[in-house]
Design an enzyme around this catalytic site. Structure first.
Site, PDB file in Angstrom:
ATOM      1  N   HIS A 162     -11.038 -61.018  53.926  1.00  0.00           N
ATOM      2  CA  HIS A 162      -9.671 -59.819  54.072  1.00  0.00           C
ATOM      3  C   HIS A 162     -10.627 -58.730  53.108  1.00  0.00           C
ATOM      4  O   HIS A 162      -9.446 -57.420  53.118  1.00  0.00           O
ATOM      5  CB  HIS A 162      -8.673 -60.234  52.878  1.00  0.00           C
ATOM      6  CG  HIS A 162      -8.203 -59.886  52.636  1.00  0.00           C
ATOM      7  ND1 HIS A 162      -7.548 -59.938  51.105  1.00  0.00           N
ATOM      8  CD2 HIS A 162      -6.483 -59.506  52.729  1.00  0.00           C
ATOM      9  CE1 HIS A 162      -6.675 -59.457  50.599  1.00  0.00           C
ATOM     10  NE2 HIS A 162      -6.012 -59.399  52.574  1.00  0.00           N
TER      11      HIS A 162
ATOM     12  N   GLU B  10     -11.463 -56.023  55.378  1.00  0.00           N
ATOM     13  CA  GLU B  10     -10.066 -55.409  56.489  1.00  0.00           C
ATOM     14  C   GLU B  10      -9.437 -54.163  55.179  1.00  0.00           C
ATOM     15  O   GLU B  10      -9.512 -52.928  55.831  1.00  0.00           O
ATOM     16  CB  GLU B  10      -9.617 -56.773  56.431  1.00  0.00           C
ATOM     17  CG  GLU B  10      -8.130 -56.587  57.298  1.00  0.00           C
ATOM     18  CD  GLU B  10      -6.832 -56.842  56.106  1.00  0.00           C
ATOM     19  OE1 GLU B  10      -6.184 -56.303  56.137  1.00  0.00           O
ATOM     20  OE2 GLU B  10      -5.986 -58.015  56.425  1.00  0.00           O
ATOM     21  N   HIS B  11      -9.102 -54.496  54.081  1.00  0.00           N
ATOM     22  CA  HIS B  11      -8.674 -53.478  53.560  1.00  0.00           C
ATOM     23  C   HIS B  11      -9.579 -52.215  53.240  1.00  0.00           C
ATOM     24  O   HIS B  11      -9.123 -51.121  54.187  1.00  0.00           O
ATOM     25  CB  HIS B  11      -8.730 -53.699  51.892  1.00  0.00           C
ATOM     26  CG  HIS B  11      -7.728 -54.352  51.599  1.00  0.00           C
ATOM     27  ND1 HIS B  11      -6.207 -54.141  50.522  1.00  0.00           N
ATOM     28  CD2 HIS B  11      -6.553 -55.730  52.197  1.00  0.00           C
ATOM     29  CE1 HIS B  11      -5.572 -54.818  50.533  1.00  0.00           C
ATOM     30  NE2 HIS B  11      -5.429 -55.420  51.853  1.00  0.00           N
TER      31      HIS B  11
ATOM     32  N   GLU C 208      -1.649 -57.732  45.240  1.00  0.00           N
ATOM     33  CA  GLU C 208      -2.027 -58.996  46.422  1.00  0.00           C
ATOM     34  C   GLU C 208      -1.954 -60.423  46.018  1.00  0.00           C
ATOM     35  O   GLU C 208      -0.835 -60.775  46.262  1.00  0.00           O
ATOM     36  CB  GLU C 208      -2.534 -58.260  47.418  1.00  0.00           C
ATOM     37  CG  GLU C 208      -2.239 -59.040  48.890  1.00  0.00           C
ATOM     38  CD  GLU C 208      -2.582 -58.517  50.086  1.00  0.00           C
ATOM     39  OE1 GLU C 208      -4.053 -57.621  49.618  1.00  0.00           O
ATOM     40  OE2 GLU C 208      -3.178 -58.428  51.182  1.00  0.00           O
TER      41      GLU C 208
END
Lengths: 430, 428
Positions: free
Chosen positions: A69, A72-73, A145
């Site tokens: 993740h 991905e960012h 997040e």
């Protein structure tokens, strides 16, 4: 690039497919009447990988939870300091990305300048750039997040369920990781993970919309880089057949308890064709057992133990498969007891023919619906590709599934494979 | 591109017919419109929920769903939304077009009948609804009103709006109020129902491939026996004046603080300045290229989300963000600073061009969604206009930097709502 065309007469749809020399598969479903093109470029790598043997190495590499993740960012930053969103913005596209347990996907949609935007997508996914500074900055954003999800009862009840069901499988780890685990991430880890898992042979690019398929192939031809294929083996520990923990409960400041029931399955070890068949048989069983037309739904709803949020689903990928039944309930324990009772009833009494046929009919209609939204179509193309089956073929079991197939699915509805996760209402909330 | 055709069916009933061959499904939506009201809003919400659980011909959830399953798993859902000063309740059904079913039969009439059976032919005993059904749905509705708190992002946003609009009709929740719901029983609800369906305005939206004649005939024959006396509803001008900025902080045991800022823009959807305000909103906080995203999230690294949205009917601009509790002052200052930047003209030509592209892309992509087509048509009808998206796209393309700066300078902060965390959640 050479391409093939497959047509499905019943749906009136076509899929153009080609393989780029790099190994990237390209699938296009043309929708000449639509206005918007939807594109997904994905790699078959998600949060449920925590250890692997890298290409050319013999030692096991461990990666911190949340790496997929985080990566991905971080892909959204370029070497020249230009934010990727602004490149898409320049050509009017709306871009995004997401990481799941088993894949990472970059996407955009646009109504104009399709070719430019497709180029932007391919280029940025193939150009990793990470520095200490940008990694540190992202730790702050992703930290928030994670905290946002910490306050979400629907997310907490699901993740708690996963850690009750699984002993070792990394699917039990939160997709975004924890504040502590992401603190361990460095540019070196990101580069190594990228090089091993973003190999073109591990990736697929899917398009749905008015774009001309030949244009898609031309842009891919000139933009995709060729990279030597890597050989990565994901390391997993043997997962026990039975669940780790029968029950897990926490309390949060909410108005009504949330529950999630998980049934551990090993369907993911089957061949792609058998998996696809199992997926439909299981979904049909869930519809018969828990759907809005089922006696169980009526009983639970009319006794006030569930509300409209009640749902059931079957998730199956390469690394795990699980049945999840979820909902909100003022009395989750009673709802759970009734659900188990009804399962025993159906095991004893079987399924009525009429019930089987009507549920099958409803499921088929629901499946065809996927063609009405370009994003749904693209996602289904990408998922079936990663599962190793042809998109059109994936509909076949809807027509051929038998009652016996469905009854066979009942085997896993047994105590040792079931866990319950509940988020109760915290007392003295404020 | 599409255009809705408005067809008078009978007194109080209008059909909005939108023809498209894009989809494999057809969609029919029926919406009753009535003014927001502190008491009757709760009645209408409970009513639609009760109606959806059974009707005379399909007396329970199972019977309704068996019918839907027969229609190849048609999607049937209730609707309850707020549009400006009105509440719209009703139902929508989406079903496979006959061309794609194995038996090739059109399901238009059967789908229409399902919706009208549920809305106009309820399950009634001795001049009342079923007592048990009403009591279950009362409980579900109260649970659902209380459930706002389960999603803190949505909760903070709603709370900010309700505090901001506490003295306006718009401040009334379309879901209803617990205290009112408690007072309703099966008899009162049925009495209300009789009045509600006989004096109302009903809009029917059709999106799909069937011909206008087929659809009009099917709708006309369904509505032959239904009599409706049309009513009108009142609309109030959007509030623009702000005396003092309201500041409300609420504490809860949450991990992440939620900050919501409500502004008055003085511009609503059918105003001349609305195109400029829409572009302002993209630049300020809607797009990932916006100032809130690139500065408050990316540069200041303060949050995962920080975005702005417009409530078009009321000219409200709302900024929402999830933050670390100790960063509240920093985040608020950052959000306000970015607005000041635009007010001071610190907007580049590139930002204007990019924002226009973003907005036009968003508008055009809605051509591919039946739901978005219905939403646009309903919004036009609320505004009393009948524009096509192309007209609006033209307005968007004509927006200048001066327009954006001018609308920004009209914006006033009204309310700051902050949901503050005080402890960590307990593991049991």
């Amino acid at each position: 690039m050479k391409f093939e065309i497959r047509e499905d007469a019943q749906f009136g749809e076509k899929i153009y497919s080609a393989v780029h020399e790099s190994g990237v598969h390209i699938l296009v479903c043309p929708k000449p009447l639509f206005t918007e093109n939807y594109v997904m470029f994905g790699t078959k790598y998600g949060s449920s990988v925590d250890r692997y043997i890298a290409d050319g190495e013999s030692e096991v590499t461990s990666i911190p939870d949340g790496t997929a993740h985080f990566l991905e960012h971080k892909m959204f930053e370029n070497e020249d300091g230009v934010d990727v969103f602004s490149l898409f913005g320049e050509y009017g596209a709306s871009a995004n990305a997401f990481t799941s347990f088993d894949k990472t996907v970059y996407e955009f949609s646009c109504t104009d300048n399709f070719e430019k935007n497709l180029e932007t997508l391919i280029k940025f996914v193939q150009a990793p750039y990470f520095t200490k500074e940008t990694v540190a900055k992202e730790q702050g954003i992703i930290g928030q997040e994670i905290k946002m999800y910490d306050d979400s009862p629907s997310w907490r009840v699901l993740m708690n369920l996963m850690s009750a069901v699984y002993e070792h499988n990394a699917v039990k780890n939160d997709i975004a990781g924890t504040v502590e685990s992401i603190a361990e991430i460095t540019p070196e880890i990101l580069y190594k993970t990228y090089n091993n898992f973003y190999n073109p042979a591990n990736m697929v690019l899917c398009v749905c919309g008015p774009a001309d398929p030949e244009t898609v192939f031309e842009v891919c031809e000139k933009t995709l880089k060729s990279v030597k294929p890597t050989h990565v083996s994901v390391v997993t520990e043997k997962e026990p057949e039975t669940v780790k923990q029968k029950e897990v409960r926490i309390a949060m400041p909410i108005s009504i308890p949330y529950f999630c029931i998980g049934i551990k399955d090993f369907g993911h070890t089957l061949s792609p064709a058998d998996k696809s068949r199992r997926e439909i048989a299981m979904t049909l069983l869930l519809s018969i057992l828990f759907g809005k037309s089922s006696p169980l739904y009526k009983r639970l709803y009319e006794s006030g133990y569930i509300n409209e949020s009640f749902d059931s689903e079957y998730n199956i990928s390469d690394n795990y498969s699980i049945v999840i039944i979820s909902g909100e309930s003022n009395n989750p324990d009673e709802a759970y007891a009734i659900i188990r009772e009804e399962i025993e009833k159906i095991k004893k009494n079987g399924i009525d023919d009429a019930e089987f046929e009507i549920n099958k009919k409803a499921l088929l209609g629901g499946a065809i619906d996927v063609f009405d939204k370009t994003d749904d179509t693209v996602y289904a193309m990408l998922s079936t590709y990663f599962s190793g089956i042809d998109f059109f073929d994936s509909f076949k079991p809807y027509y051929t599934v038998t009652k016996k197939d469905v009854l066979d699915m009942l085997d896993i509805f047994s105590d040792e494979y079931i866990s319950l996760s509940v988020v109760d209402v915290m007392e003295d909330q404020v | 591109m599409y255009k809705a055709k408005h067809i008078h069916i009978c007194s109080g009933v209008t059909l909005h017919y939108i023809k498209t061959d894009k989809f494999k499904t057809d969609k029919i939506t029926m919406l009753f419109s009535a003014g927001l009201d502190k008491v009757y809003t709760s009645y209408r919400t409970l009513l639609i929920n009760v109606l959806m659980t059974g009707c005379r011909k399909l007396p329970d959830i199972k019977a309704i769903n068996d019918r839907l399953y027969e229609l190849y798993g048609a999607d049937f859902a209730s609707l309850n939304t707020k549009r400006g000063d009105i509440q719209q309740t009703g139902a929508t059904i989406k079903f496979l077009n006959g061309a794609f079913t194995p038996d090739k039969k059109s399901m238009l009439s059967a789908a229409l009948e399902t919706v009208t059976d549920v809305l106009f032919d309820p399950l009634v005993k001795d001049g009342a609804f079923d007592e048990k059904i009403v009591s279950i749905e009362k409980k579900n509705l109260i649970d659902s009103i209380r459930a706002d708190i389960n999603n803190k992002t949505v909760y903070a946003r709603k709370k900010c709006i309700s505090l901001m609009c506490e003295n306006e009709v718009y401040g009334i929740s379309s879901e209803g109020e617990e205290a009112v719901v408690e007072t309703i029983d099966e008899k009162k609800l049925y009495d209300f129902y009789k009045e509600f369906v006989s004096k109302t305005s009903l809009d029917i939206y059709y999106v799909g491939a069937q011909s206008e004649d087929e659809v009009v005939n099917a709708v006309r024959s369904t509505f032959e026996k239904i009599e409706i006396a049309p009513i009108s509803y009142k609309k109030y001008p959007a509030v623009y004046d702000v005396d003092d900025v309201k500041r409300i902080t609420e504490e809860m045991p949450v991990t992440q603080g939620k900050l919501s800022l409500g502004f008055r823009t003085g511009t609503v959807r059918n105003d001349k300045d609305y195109a400029a305000l829409s572009i302002f909103n993209v630049i300020y906080g809607l797009a990932p290229t916006s100032k809130l995203f690139t500065v408050v999230r990316e540069k200041m690294s303060l949050c995962y989300y920080c975005r702005s949205q417009l409530i078009e009917t009321k000219g409200i601009l709302l900024v929402s963000s999830g933050i670390e509790c100790e960063n509240k002052e920093k985040a608020e200052a950052g959000i306000l600073q970015q607005l000041e930047e635009i007010k001071n003209g610190n907007v580049s030509d590139d930002e204007i061009v990019t924002a226009k592209k973003f907005y036009v892309n968003m508008l055009k992509s809605s051509f591919d969604s039946a739901g978005a087509m219905v939403a646009w048509t309903a919004a036009e009808s609320y505004d009393g206009t009948d524009r096509e998206q192309d007209d609006f796209i033209r307005d968007i393309m004509n927006v200048t930097k001066e327009d954006v700066v001018r609308v920004a300078n009209k914006i006033k902060l009204d309310t700051v709502y902050y949901l503050k965390g005080n402890t960590h959640t307990d593991e049991v």
